[in-house]
Design a protein around this motif. Structure first.
Motif, PDB file in Angstrom:
ATOM      1  N   PHE A 148      51.059  33.305  47.783  1.00 32.62           N
ATOM      2  CA  PHE A 148      49.934  34.247  47.833  1.00 32.62           C
ATOM      3  C   PHE A 148      49.654  34.753  46.427  1.00 32.62           C
ATOM      4  CE2 PHE A 148      51.864  34.368  51.977  1.00 32.62           C
ATOM      5  CZ  PHE A 148      50.834  34.571  52.885  1.00 32.62           C
ATOM      6  N   ASP A 149      48.427  34.575  45.946  1.00 37.14           N
ATOM      7  CA  ASP A 149      48.082  35.081  44.610  1.00 37.14           C
ATOM      8  C   ASP A 149      47.180  36.306  44.751  1.00 37.14           C
ATOM      9  OD1 ASP A 149      47.667  35.495  41.974  1.00 37.14           O
ATOM     10  OD2 ASP A 149      46.731  33.562  41.545  1.00 37.14           O
ATOM     11  N   GLU A 150      47.768  37.476  44.669  1.00 37.02           N
ATOM     12  CA  GLU A 150      47.036  38.743  44.813  1.00 37.02           C
ATOM     13  C   GLU A 150      46.067  38.702  45.993  1.00 37.02           C
ATOM     14  OE1 GLU A 150      45.988  40.902  41.450  1.00 37.02           O
ATOM     15  OE2 GLU A 150      47.062  39.623  40.028  1.00 37.02           O
ATOM     16  N   PRO A 151      46.602  38.496  47.201  1.00 35.06           N
ATOM     17  CA  PRO A 151      45.714  38.285  48.354  1.00 35.06           C
ATOM     18  C   PRO A 151      44.882  39.509  48.724  1.00 35.06           C
ATOM     19  CG  PRO A 151      47.979  38.553  49.076  1.00 35.06           C
ATOM     20  CD  PRO A 151      48.017  38.445  47.582  1.00 35.06           C
ATOM     21  N   LYS A 207      51.875  35.370  36.074  1.00 34.31           N
ATOM     22  CA  LYS A 207      52.258  35.331  37.492  1.00 34.31           C
ATOM     23  C   LYS A 207      51.499  34.237  38.239  1.00 34.31           C
ATOM     24  CE  LYS A 207      50.683  39.530  38.112  1.00 34.31           C
ATOM     25  NZ  LYS A 207      50.112  39.893  36.825  1.00 34.31           N
ATOM     26  N   SER A 208      50.170  34.251  38.061  1.00 32.92           N
ATOM     27  CA  SER A 208      49.369  33.244  38.756  1.00 32.92           C
ATOM     28  C   SER A 208      49.765  31.851  38.287  1.00 32.92           C
ATOM     29  CB  SER A 208      47.883  33.452  38.470  1.00 32.92           C
ATOM     30  OG  SER A 208      47.481  34.710  38.912  1.00 32.92           O
ATOM     31  N   THR A 209      49.886  31.697  36.990  1.00 28.83           N
ATOM     32  CA  THR A 209      50.215  30.382  36.447  1.00 28.83           C
ATOM     33  C   THR A 209      51.525  29.869  37.033  1.00 28.83           C
ATOM     34  OG1 THR A 209      49.143  31.122  34.419  1.00 28.83           O
ATOM     35  CG2 THR A 209      50.386  29.078  34.305  1.00 28.83           C
TER      36      THR A 209
HETATM   37 MG   LIG Z   1      46.633  36.281  38.388  1.00 31.94          MG
END
Ligand SMILES: [Mg+2]
Ligand SMILES: Nc1ncnc2c1ncn2[C@@H]1O[C@H](COP(=O)(O)OP(=O)(O)OP(=O)(O)O)[C@@H](O)[C@H]1O
Lengths: 365, 266
Positions: free
Chosen positions: B185-188, B65-67
């Motif tokens: 937004f990455d797991e804010p 997901k982040s990538t």
């Molecule tokens: Mg991540």
């Protein structure tokens, strides 16, 4: 928990016993804490009693401050006259005596500028211009040849002005060069990276003395016929190149301490590489490495005394030539104490300034 | 994730702004692959995001997901396929990358505020240096967004003096000051204490109501239900399932999705 509570509630007015506080408490706790420590304390007191009074005697009571060397030989104490009598040669060396007000003014100007620049609130464009002007004036005072000032050959630059020049320019030029090398070593471009690595490792692999020798003996061999480069300048370059390699490694350590997230946040705002480094990464990294950086600058300052070996007349050399005068031979302790004091004052000023800078910058975070 | 299941759809009013499907999409990813060395993190990703669309991405840890969202502003480089952001194709051209980054705001799990700069300086840095906005104007904008995230009184403080929730709101404001076309937004909220999650989600919901295009990696399912137009489920570097939130939560199609939802919603 239970015990803490009872102390707080029931006995909150109670004080520690008198033998544990104040001078008495401190003495007992630190000096006479058991038979072993008591013995050690007494031994040291005895030693101090044996050493300090004769030292004071030598330094102050029996010493001569403004006498001839013959009177010095007759006295038992220190011969500070070697300093007072030869002070102009020790400080200014071969600079023509009637022109010595010029290096003196230059040094006072330098000291004044450094003192003013100490305060971070004064940092800005104006100060930059002030330094440019001040440097020009200092150069003019040393070299002459303009505005009716008699020209002075750079071979006559010597003593404290030479030492200060080599070290101040050495440090000021080595710092940015070192920072660039540290960034180069972390570059993603292979050519820049390997160039930086080779440079840093090569320079760190040789002693400063050999670099100075190379600059004075070997380097001229590579120059075309008829071109000579000033000897002081060559030594100056050697000192800069040497110091920069050490600064680079210290700064690299600081760069490694900055988290990936800082780079990513800076990148994701759209800052370019130069802006990322200048605004985000370096301010944090350089702050972390203030103590080791100042350590390197201090040792670079002291290492300038190595230029003696390529026959530059720095502070150490002028002192040594006073000592080689038969009239003053044998008073080397006094002479070396004096220049040690000069070095100490400069180094201590740097060290305490670095503590101040750390404190001021640390207050932000 | 203890807080994930606690916020239910009932807590939050649905946000109603609709995507503009008639205009050109803000992001178009086609046939994109990414490897870390030998490891195939993302495979054959297709994703088109319309302007004003809001997408929530969820999936197990390590699913990429982040990538994926980091590829959109080139914090990670993809190796195959195409990513087009606001009509600009992502290539190695650094000028294009910087242009895209200025248009794409990013909020990180760990805030990543600049600790040596005051809150106000954190916010004005991008506008001043990237957008070349005059300082006074940048500060005015910064104060406007600090009001918006309800933190204006902290403008002169340093990030270390703020709580996690406050720092994350500052981070959101910092991105907004660049006037981005899309926010990632990455797991804010996942590095925040539970009582601070809501203050950050509230800010994000407000942003959604104003029509901001958002791609949010999160496990806050209540947020997904009320805010997202589409929910994507990723596993092993693929987009396994995508659907409107009510369909996604009430009627998941794939076994993996069902398993994941049962774990996250108890
Ligand atoms: Mg991540
Ligand atoms: N720089 C990297 N080098 C090598 N492997 C990486 C790198 N970054 C991530 N990975 C790997 O890629 C995979 C996907 O990582 P990613 O961070 O995208 O997962 P994620 O879905 O965001 O997980 P999480 O929910 O834990 O944040 C993981 O297996 C991770 O170990």
């Amino acid at each position: 928990m239970e015990k803490e509570k009872s102390i707080l509630s029931d006995e909150s007015n109670i004080r520690p016993p008198a033998t544990q506080v104040g001078v008495l408490g401190w003495t007992k706790k630190n000096l006479f804490d058991g038979p072993w420590n008591t013995a050690l304390t007494l031994l040291i007191l005895f030693f101090l009693w044996k050493v300090i009074p004769p030292l004071i005697n030598w330094f102050f009571i029996e010493s001569r401050w403004a006498s001839t060397s013959a009177e010095c030989y007759a006295a038992d104490g220190a011969c500070w006259s070697i300093i007072t009598y030869n002070i102009r040669f020790i400080i200014f060396g071969l600079f023509p005596p009637h022109l010595q007000w010029r290096p003196l003014t230059a040094m006072l100007l330098l000291a004044g500028m450094l003192f003013y620049s100490r305060d971070r609130r004064h940092w800005g464009k104006g100060l930059g211009y002030a330094w440019a002007v001040a440097l020009f004036v200092m150069g003019l005072l040393m070299k002459g040849g303009l505005f009716g000032l008699a020209p002075v050959e750079s071979t006559q630059w010597s003593g404290l002005p030479l030492t200060l020049m080599l070290s101040v320019f050495g440090m000021v030029a080595a710092y940015p060069l070192g920072v660039m090398l540290a960034l180069g070593r972390r570059s993603r471009m292979p050519a820049i990276k390997s160039l930086s690595v080779v440079y840093i490792e090569m320079i760190r692999g040789v002693p400063l003395i050999s670099l100075l020798f190379m600059s004075s003996v070997m380097f001229p061999l590579f120059l075309p016929e008829g071109i000579t480069i000033n000897k002081i300048l060559r030594a100056q370059v050697a000192i800069i190149l040497f110091t920069a390699a050490y600064i680079a490694e210290v700064v690299r350590g600081g760069l490694q301490a900055i988290s990936r997230g800082q780079y990513e946040a800076a990148e994701s705002l759209g800052l370019n590489y130069y802006q990322q480094m200048r605004l985000i990464i370096l301010p944090q990294a350089l702050k972390i490495v203030i103590p080791p950086t100042v350590g390197i600058l201090i040792s670079a300052f002291k290492d300038t005394s190595l230029v003696v070996i390529i026959a530059l007349y720095d502070l150490l050399k002028t002192t040594q030539s006073v000592l080689s005068n038969p009239k003053w031979m044998g008073f080397s302790a006094e002479a070396y104490i004096f220049i040690a004091l000069i070095y100490f004052i400069c180094c201590y000023a740097m060290a305490s300034y670095s503590r101040r800078l750390e404190r001021e910058l640390g207050a932000n975070t | 994730m203890s807080s994930a299941g606690q916020i239910t759809a009932n807590d939050l009013k649905p946000v109603t702004t609709e995507p503009k499907s008639d205009e050109s999409p803000i992001i178009r990813i086609t046939g994109m692959h990414k490897w870390f060395g030998e490891f195939h993190v993302l495979s054959n990703i297709h994703l088109t995001v319309a302007r004003q669309e809001r997408i929530v991405i969820c999936g197990p840890s390590g699913s990429g997901k982040s990538t994926l969202i980091r590829c959109i502003n080139r914090l990670e480089e993809h190796q195959r396929g195409e990513i087009i952001v606001d009509e600009i194709k992502l290539t190695n051209d650094i000028k294009n990358i910087e242009k895209i980054r200025a248009e794409v705001g990013m909020v990180f799990q760990h805030f990543n505020l600049f600790p040596h700069l005051s809150i106000l300086e954190n916010l004005t840095l991008g506008p001043i240096w990237v957008r070349k906005t005059p300082k006074a104007e940048a500060e005015e904008t910064a104060m406007y967004y600090l009001e918006k995230v309800r933190i204006a009184e902290q403008a002169q403080k340093y990030p270390g003096q703020l709580s996690g929730g406050q720092q994350q709101r500052v981070a959101i404001a910092r991105s907004l000051c660049m006037k981005p076309r899309v926010m990632l937004f990455d797991e804010p909220t996942s590095a925040l204490d539970p009582e601070m999650v809501k203050e950050v989600l509230d800010v994000m919901i407000e942003l959604a109501e104003e029509g901001m295009t958002m791609i949010v990696v999160t496990h806050e399912m209540g947020f997904a239900k009320s805010v997202a137009h589409r929910v994507l489920f990723m596993d092993f570097g693929r987009i396994v399932e995508e659907n409107r939130p009510e369909e996604f939560f009430n009627n998941p199609q794939h076994e993996r999705t069902k398993l994941f939802l049962s774990q996250i919603l108890h």
